[in-house]
Design a protein around this motif. Sequence first.
Motif, PDB file in Angstrom:
ATOM      1  N   ASP A  82       0.900  -1.133   0.004  1.00 42.90           N
ATOM      2  CA  ASP A  82       0.045   0.022  -0.082  1.00 42.90           C
ATOM      3  C   ASP A  82       0.837   1.287   0.101  1.00 42.90           C
ATOM      4  OD1 ASP A  82      -2.818   1.130   0.504  1.00 42.90           O
ATOM      5  OD2 ASP A  82      -1.533   2.182   2.032  1.00 42.90           O
ATOM      6  N   ASP A  85       1.675   2.823   3.212  1.00 38.18           N
ATOM      7  CA  ASP A  85       2.502   2.213   4.117  1.00 38.18           C
ATOM      8  C   ASP A  85       3.994   2.250   3.817  1.00 38.18           C
ATOM      9  OD1 ASP A  85       0.254   1.170   5.515  1.00 38.18           O
ATOM     10  OD2 ASP A  85       0.148  -1.071   4.282  1.00 38.18           O
ATOM     11  N   GLU A  88       5.049   5.800   5.073  1.00 38.86           N
ATOM     12  CA  GLU A  88       5.130   5.616   6.596  1.00 38.86           C
ATOM     13  C   GLU A  88       6.447   4.811   6.894  1.00 38.86           C
ATOM     14  OE1 GLU A  88       3.913   7.378   8.654  1.00 38.86           O
ATOM     15  OE2 GLU A  88       2.381   8.268   7.377  1.00 38.86           O
ATOM     16  N   ARG A  89       6.645   3.683   6.079  1.00 37.47           N
ATOM     17  CA  ARG A  89       7.895   3.028   6.287  1.00 37.47           C
ATOM     18  C   ARG A  89       9.331   3.909   6.059  1.00 37.47           C
ATOM     19  NH1 ARG A  89      10.643  -0.635   9.392  1.00 37.47           N
ATOM     20  NH2 ARG A  89      11.904  -1.664   8.295  1.00 37.47           N
TER      21      ARG A  89
END
Length: 270
Positions: A82, A85, A88-89
């Motif tokens: 996603d 995701d 954010e990672r």
Amino acid sequence: MAASRSLVLPAIDLPELGRGEVWLVGAGPGAPGLLTLEALNAIQQADVIVHDALIDPRVLALAKPTARFEAVGKRGGRPSADQDDISERLVVLARNGERVVRLKGGDPFVFGRGGEEVLTLAQNDVAFRVLPGLTAGLAGLTAFSIPATMRGLNQAIILATGHLGAEGGLDWPALARTGQPLVIYMAVRTIAPITEALRAGGLAPETATAIISAATTPAASILVSTLAEIADAAEAAAVAAPALLVVGSIVSFRDTLDQLATTLQTEADA
């Protein structure tokens, strides 16, 4: 592999990737030789490389021996990471003090969702840099002797995405009416509706059209046809992504070069 890691960059001013920084790096269309020096410099400094699915393994092999790799590639019709995701990672890795390279095929800002990622980084006060790369929409054409622009043929070129989306995507008939060549990314699954819409916009059925697959890689290939026949030709040839759909008179330039080469060879053999 060992030889590739021992590459020495020229004595030019190249930036240092700091701890807690994220650099979005364009890996180009595929071939390692088409990396920029800045991209190579970044790859060789990274602690973590967060990479797309289609990055050539030979490019990843340029990283330092201790580098870690995280694959987050997106492939049409398959389970994929996603986007939120992924973004954010990148923030998490930076806050852990890692030197992070987000390695993207082509150019990060050409249908690469790089803009979304840098927005997340900026909103979270993460230092970032964006390093451009050759986009396949231009380099892929050159690799097969198709000029993106040619005097007497076109005054512009249109780069578009082939993802139709819930609302049918772009106004293809309007793009057809520009009379300028189209280079369409991610169009393998949507060739038929796109070509039909372009014909509805007035493009002639015999308009030169090509599909370029895996540009600049060992698996590179080109399929040349017409606007009316390219969808059936692609299905018969089982064309797979990644591929570009190229529509317009610039495609015919390949024939001109081929004819000239044949003539020269015939004269040389005479």
